[in-house]
Design a protein around this motif. Structure first.
Motif, mmCIF file in Angstrom:
data_model
loop_
_atom_site.group_PDB
_atom_site.id
_atom_site.type_symbol
_atom_site.label_atom_id
_atom_site.label_comp_id
_atom_site.label_asym_id
_atom_site.label_seq_id
_atom_site.Cartn_x
_atom_site.Cartn_y
_atom_site.Cartn_z
ATOM 1 N N PRO B 20 0.792 -1.185 0.027
ATOM 2 C CA PRO B 20 0.046 -0.060 -0.097
ATOM 3 C C PRO B 20 1.000 1.375 0.112
ATOM 4 C CG PRO B 20 -0.362 -1.233 2.143
ATOM 5 C CD PRO B 20 0.599 -2.094 1.326
ATOM 6 N N GLY B 21 0.276 2.145 -0.703
ATOM 7 C CA GLY B 21 1.186 3.540 -0.911
ATOM 8 C C GLY B 21 0.745 4.607 -0.137
ATOM 9 N N PRO B 22 0.698 6.055 -0.831
ATOM 10 C CA PRO B 22 0.378 7.092 -0.163
ATOM 11 C C PRO B 22 -1.051 7.555 0.261
ATOM 12 C CG PRO B 22 1.083 7.523 -2.253
ATOM 13 C CD PRO B 22 1.099 6.069 -2.312
ATOM 14 N N GLU B 27 -0.022 11.174 -5.589
ATOM 15 C CA GLU B 27 1.398 10.934 -4.732
ATOM 16 C C GLU B 27 1.960 9.601 -5.206
ATOM 17 O OE1 GLU B 27 1.146 12.922 -0.504
ATOM 18 O OE2 GLU B 27 -0.460 11.535 -0.887
ATOM 19 N N SER B 67 -1.351 7.799 6.476
ATOM 20 C CA SER B 67 -2.265 8.539 5.516
ATOM 21 C C SER B 67 -2.983 7.715 4.629
ATOM 22 C CB SER B 67 -1.473 9.398 4.783
ATOM 23 O OG SER B 67 -0.346 8.693 4.050
#
Lengths: 174, 111
Positions: B20-22, B27, B67
């Protein structure tokens, strides 16, 4: 009617009836029983406090490891952080987070309710640190000097709140 | 939880990504926004339509940025209201229990 009469020594005369003997034995046994329960509870309470304090010590060690990982891997070059380093830091943070969770479980089991506020402070500090460390790792511009100083400040706060929690566990009543 | 109540189960690692990213799509890949828009909202709508619970497993990935979690679950609560989300959504994270607790906190904060 007395069951035993002891020889008088001058003006001192000892007599004991069956009823008095029963009362004396019962009182003695009750006192011994209550005292042994108190001793057992005290020993058990001390053991729980020692265990929880030792878990706080583990969290401090893990915080130190996280700090070392960030220092050694992220502060020397600046710029993007390698995948393997990101995984290492994420794993270190997970260990720290889980160690605080274990303290919470121990506090719940031991019913140390007066330390709940101190525990909440530790959790809040850890969540602030989570955002400061893990968010930049995902977008990955690397940490700049200002971010590293901010992380160091939050780590200091977290370290101190864990130490306060440890002292509270050792000294507070239930 | 009512044992008779139906549960729809999903895993972020299996159904979306293990990395999982931002927060936002702008982003980077596998953002919380992308997860919410492409998966979570559909699963949530399906669960509500069927009167079922939506069970989300957070385990199995490389770790989450806060986030991502806020945008996915807090974002869902901003759309549907925190009460509706808390009533339907069940979160599990055995690998890091505070992660699920944090996600629930993000949902509650949207009240």
């Amino acid at each position: 009617m007395p069951i035993a009469e002891f020889t008088s020594w001058g003006w001192v005369e000892l007599k004991i009836s069956l009823g008095e003997l029963v009362i004396a034995v019962t009182t003695g046994l009750s006192a011994w029983w209550v005292s042994s329960i108190i001793q057992k509870r005290h020993a058990s309470d001390l053991a729980l406090r020692d265990l929880t304090a030792s878990l706080c010590g583990d969290s401090l060690d893990l915080l130190h490891s996280l700090s070392d990982a960030i220092d050694s891997e992220c502060s020397k070059a600046g710029g993007p952080v390698a995948d393997v380093v990101r995984q290492k830091i994420t794993r270190n943070f997970q260990r720290l987070s889980n160690s605080i969770h274990t303290i919470e479980i121990a506090i719940e089991e031991a019913k140390f309710s007066p330390v709940k506020t101190a525990l909440q402070t530790v959790k809040d500090e850890a969540e602030t640190l989570r955002a400061q460390v893990l968010d930049p790792l995902v977008t990955n511009p690397g940490f700049d000097a200002a971010q590293l100083r901010q992380i160091e400040g939050t780590m200091r706060g977290l370290r101190e709140s864990i130490i306060r929690l440890k002292f509270k566990v050792m000294t507070s009543g239930k | 939880m009512d044992p008779a109540e139906e549960t729809i189960s999903h895993s972020i690692a299996q159904d979306f990504t293990r990395t999982p990213g931002p927060r936002f799509r702008s982003e980077g890949k596998f953002s919380g926004e992308e997860f919410r828009q492409e998966f979570l909202e559909k699963w949530f709508a399906e669960a509500r339509q069927q009167g079922a619970k939506l069970f989300i497993d957070l385990d199995g990935g490389y770790g989450y940025a806060p986030s991502f979690i806020e945008e996915a679950f807090g974002g869902l609560a901003r759309i549907h209201g925190s009460d509706a989300v808390l009533k339907t959504l069940l979160l599990k994270s055995d690998e890091e229990p505070y992660l699920a607790e944090r996600a629930r906190e993000y949902i509650r904060r949207c009240r």
